[in-house]
Design a protein around this motif. Structure first.
Motif, PDB file in Angstrom:
ATOM      1  N   GLU A  60       9.620  39.356  52.003  1.00 53.40           N
ATOM      2  CA  GLU A  60       9.015  39.982  53.181  1.00 53.40           C
ATOM      3  C   GLU A  60       9.552  39.321  54.439  1.00 53.40           C
ATOM      4  OE1 GLU A  60       6.627  42.780  54.991  1.00 53.40           O
ATOM      5  OE2 GLU A  60       7.000  42.600  52.842  1.00 53.40           O
TER       6      GLU A  60
ATOM      7  N   THR B  85      13.025  40.475  55.262  1.00 56.57           N
ATOM      8  CA  THR B  85      13.027  41.819  55.828  1.00 56.57           C
ATOM      9  C   THR B  85      12.661  41.775  57.303  1.00 56.57           C
ATOM     10  OG1 THR B  85      12.169  42.440  53.698  1.00 56.57           O
ATOM     11  CG2 THR B  85      12.240  44.163  55.351  1.00 56.57           C
ATOM     12  N   GLU B  86      11.619  40.972  57.609  1.00 55.75           N
ATOM     13  CA  GLU B  86      11.185  40.852  58.988  1.00 55.75           C
ATOM     14  C   GLU B  86      12.297  40.265  59.857  1.00 55.75           C
ATOM     15  OE1 GLU B  86       8.285  42.163  60.142  1.00 55.75           O
ATOM     16  OE2 GLU B  86       8.193  42.866  58.074  1.00 55.75           O
TER      17      GLU B  86
ATOM     18  N   SER C  35      15.454  40.620  59.397  1.00 50.87           N
ATOM     19  CA  SER C  35      16.530  41.591  59.581  1.00 50.87           C
ATOM     20  C   SER C  35      16.237  42.574  60.701  1.00 50.87           C
ATOM     21  CB  SER C  35      16.777  42.356  58.284  1.00 50.87           C
ATOM     22  OG  SER C  35      15.743  43.283  58.096  1.00 50.87           O
ATOM     23  N   LYS C  36      14.945  42.706  61.071  1.00 54.10           N
ATOM     24  CA  LYS C  36      14.615  43.672  62.109  1.00 54.10           C
ATOM     25  C   LYS C  36      15.001  43.167  63.505  1.00 54.10           C
ATOM     26  CE  LYS C  36       9.901  42.429  63.208  1.00 54.10           C
ATOM     27  NZ  LYS C  36       8.520  42.728  62.977  1.00 54.10           N
ATOM     28  N   ILE C  37      15.182  41.866  63.650  1.00 56.32           N
ATOM     29  CA  ILE C  37      15.429  41.319  64.976  1.00 56.32           C
ATOM     30  C   ILE C  37      16.804  41.737  65.491  1.00 56.32           C
ATOM     31  CG2 ILE C  37      15.605  39.192  66.339  1.00 56.32           C
ATOM     32  CD1 ILE C  37      13.505  38.069  64.266  1.00 56.32           C
ATOM     33  N   THR C  38      17.830  41.395  64.782  1.00 55.78           N
ATOM     34  CA  THR C  38      19.172  41.707  65.247  1.00 55.78           C
ATOM     35  C   THR C  38      20.065  42.090  64.080  1.00 55.78           C
ATOM     36  OG1 THR C  38      18.904  40.090  66.976  1.00 55.78           O
ATOM     37  CG2 THR C  38      21.136  40.811  66.565  1.00 55.78           C
ATOM     38  N   GLU C  39      20.826  43.132  64.269  1.00 56.70           N
ATOM     39  CA  GLU C  39      21.748  43.496  63.198  1.00 56.70           C
ATOM     40  C   GLU C  39      23.156  42.988  63.501  1.00 56.70           C
ATOM     41  OE1 GLU C  39      23.285  47.389  62.498  1.00 56.70           O
ATOM     42  OE2 GLU C  39      22.455  47.362  60.484  1.00 56.70           O
ATOM     43  N   SER C  40      23.616  43.223  64.689  1.00 50.59           N
ATOM     44  CA  SER C  40      24.978  42.792  65.004  1.00 50.59           C
ATOM     45  C   SER C  40      25.065  42.317  66.450  1.00 50.59           C
ATOM     46  CB  SER C  40      25.929  43.965  64.808  1.00 50.59           C
ATOM     47  OG  SER C  40      25.562  44.999  65.680  1.00 50.59           O
ATOM     48  N   LYS C  41      26.022  41.502  66.734  1.00 52.90           N
ATOM     49  CA  LYS C  41      26.234  41.041  68.102  1.00 52.90           C
ATOM     50  C   LYS C  41      27.675  41.382  68.461  1.00 52.90           C
ATOM     51  CE  LYS C  41      23.998  37.419  70.552  1.00 52.90           C
ATOM     52  NZ  LYS C  41      23.459  36.075  70.457  1.00 52.90           N
TER      53      LYS C  41
ATOM     54  N   ASN D 264      21.373  57.612  67.172  1.00 50.06           N
ATOM     55  CA  ASN D 264      21.430  57.749  65.716  1.00 50.06           C
ATOM     56  C   ASN D 264      20.265  58.570  65.165  1.00 50.06           C
ATOM     57  OD1 ASN D 264      23.755  56.152  65.620  1.00 50.06           O
ATOM     58  ND2 ASN D 264      22.515  54.287  65.569  1.00 50.06           N
TER      59      ASN D 264
ATOM     60  N   LEU E 265      17.431  61.057  60.820  1.00 53.53           N
ATOM     61  CA  LEU E 265      18.195  59.820  61.022  1.00 53.53           C
ATOM     62  C   LEU E 265      19.639  60.174  60.707  1.00 53.53           C
ATOM     63  CD1 LEU E 265      16.584  56.682  59.405  1.00 53.53           C
ATOM     64  CD2 LEU E 265      16.695  57.319  61.769  1.00 53.53           C
TER      65      LEU E 265
ATOM     66  N   ILE F 275      26.853  52.552  66.325  1.00 53.14           N
ATOM     67  CA  ILE F 275      27.078  51.105  66.175  1.00 53.14           C
ATOM     68  C   ILE F 275      26.006  50.510  65.273  1.00 53.14           C
ATOM     69  CG2 ILE F 275      27.245  48.914  67.394  1.00 53.14           C
ATOM     70  CD1 ILE F 275      28.212  50.591  69.819  1.00 53.14           C
TER      71      ILE F 275
END
Lengths: 281, 119
Positions: B44, B47-48, B50-56, B95, B110, B119
């Motif tokens: 859990e 997962t949490e 991963s919600k913050i940032t996917e790519s920079k 998206n 989606l 992106i």
């Protein structure tokens, strides 16, 4: 090469809530394709006239570093922010002025819904909006009121004032369709607003303001119906009177919106269509 | 205390192989259960995160302007239902897309466009 995307995130909704919108998305999206995540009949979601905003964003965010080569770049970025308001977050780094950090949701949708009344489709005395426990009855003449008055003196007042006149009586009833006793506290005050149906402009108002310290308590048992208020509408020489009070002094014949606010707890508002006609000769 | 909770008696009290086996398997079950809970909590948390940032991604102002323009939309839909007229405007979409039928059925999608804008 386009890749299949696997996603797992929460949905955040701002503005008008979409009923039964999923809390989370967990799944994959094939390349160059789309997945339906929600389906609803808009007339079931937006049932009243007005302006509504719905902003749907994913909890998954994208972060960018934007290279600022000149002071004008910073101005350009600041000009772009309102275009993506409220989803875009921009952070200017004071220690590293050549870089600014931008955050935005990976998936977002912002829609505006305007629900307008279509005057052509509105029939006379059509009730546009009312609480679930309210019924509205419209009758010609004061007979319906007289049937409910036992006191001969009050009957006489009504007959003297409106007897034989071309008046329309709007009666608002409390109709308890639920399974619990409904209690209405009534302070006896009301406001009636008349709006132009096409321009949605206020063209008339009247109201009763009484200083009532202790409200009337109306208990309505399940399946029971009790009258709450009678509004006697009189349209004469382009003047509108409600319960004898002047509402508008110059009202052309035609369709109007009547908004009735009752000073009760729970608060009761009834919005309906009224039609005023010149007397037939 | 745990021994008493699990089987009521310690293995020494049983004094036979069956008792020892019951004790062993019950303990194993309890440990597996604890490990499962710990795994779920950790999962859990991942997962949490991963919600913050996917790519920079590093962009220049021009590329960012293109991205902003691709998200800003002005799509109109209009339909009539009973006494109401509905005007729906898509202000922004990233998206995601919508479709509205003539009778007002809204579908939200989606998308995986797979191009640079996605992106």
């Amino acid at each position: 090469m386009i890749k299949k995307i696997y996603e797992d995130f929460k949905w955040i909704i701002y503005g008008h809530k979409l009923k039964n919108f999923p809390e989370r998305f967990k799944g994959s999206i094939e390349p160059k394709s789309k997945i339906e995540i929600y389906k609803a009949y808009l007339p079931m979601v937006f049932t009243k006239p007005g302006f509504f905003k719905v902003i749907i964003v994913s909890s998954k965010e994208l972060t960018f570093n934007i290279v600022l080569t000149s002071p004008s770049d910073e101005i350009k970025i600041k000009e772009m922010v309102p275009k993506l308001a409220p989803i875009l977050e921009v952070e200017f780094n004071t220690t590293r002025p050549q870089i600014c950090k931008v955050k935005l949701p990976k998936y977002s949708l912002y829609i505006k819904v305007e629900v307008k009344l279509n005057p052509e489709r509105l029939k006379p005395f059509h009730v546009i909006d009312k609480p679930w426990f309210i019924d509205v009855e419209v009758k010609k003449g004061i007979e319906s009121i007289l049937q409910r008055i036992d006191n001969p003196k009050i009957r006489e007042v009504f007959i003297r004032r409106w007897g034989g006149k071309n008046v329309t009586v709007i009666t608002i009833y409390v109709n308890n369709k639920g399974n619990k006793t409904l209690t209405i506290l009534d302070w006896g005050n009301y406001d009636v607003y008349v709006f132009d149906i096409y321009k949605e402009k206020l063209v008339g108002y009247c109201g009763v303001k009484a200083l009532v310290m202790k409200p009337f308590r109306i208990n309505v048992e399940p399946g029971q119906q009790k009258p709450l208020i009678d509004l006697v509408m009189e349209y004469e020489n382009k003047c509108l009177y409600i319960n004898g009070h002047k509402c508008s002094s110059k009202l052309e014949p035609g369709k109007y919106i009547l908004k009735i606010n009752l000073n009760t707890k729970p608060f009761i508002t009834v919005t309906m269509v009224v039609v005023f006609k010149l007397p037939e000769r | 205390m745990y021994k008493t909770l699990i089987i009521g008696k310690s293995p020494s009290q049983h004094g036979d192989k069956v008792g020892r086996l019951i004790y062993f398997f019950t303990s194993l079950l309890l440990i597996t259960f604890i490990l499962l809970i710990a795994y779920n909590i950790l999962n859990e948390h991942e997962t949490e995160k991963s919600k913050i940032t996917e790519s920079k991604v590093i962009l220049n102002v021009l590329a960012f302007s293109d991205l902003v323009n691709s998200i800003s939309k002005k799509e109109f839909y209009e339909f009539e239902y009973e006494e109401f007229t509905y005007n729906v405007t898509v202000i922004q979409s990233n998206n995601m897309s919508i479709a509205i039928s003539k009778n007002g059925l809204l579908s939200i999608y989606l998308e995986n466009k797979g191009d640079k804008k996605n992106i």
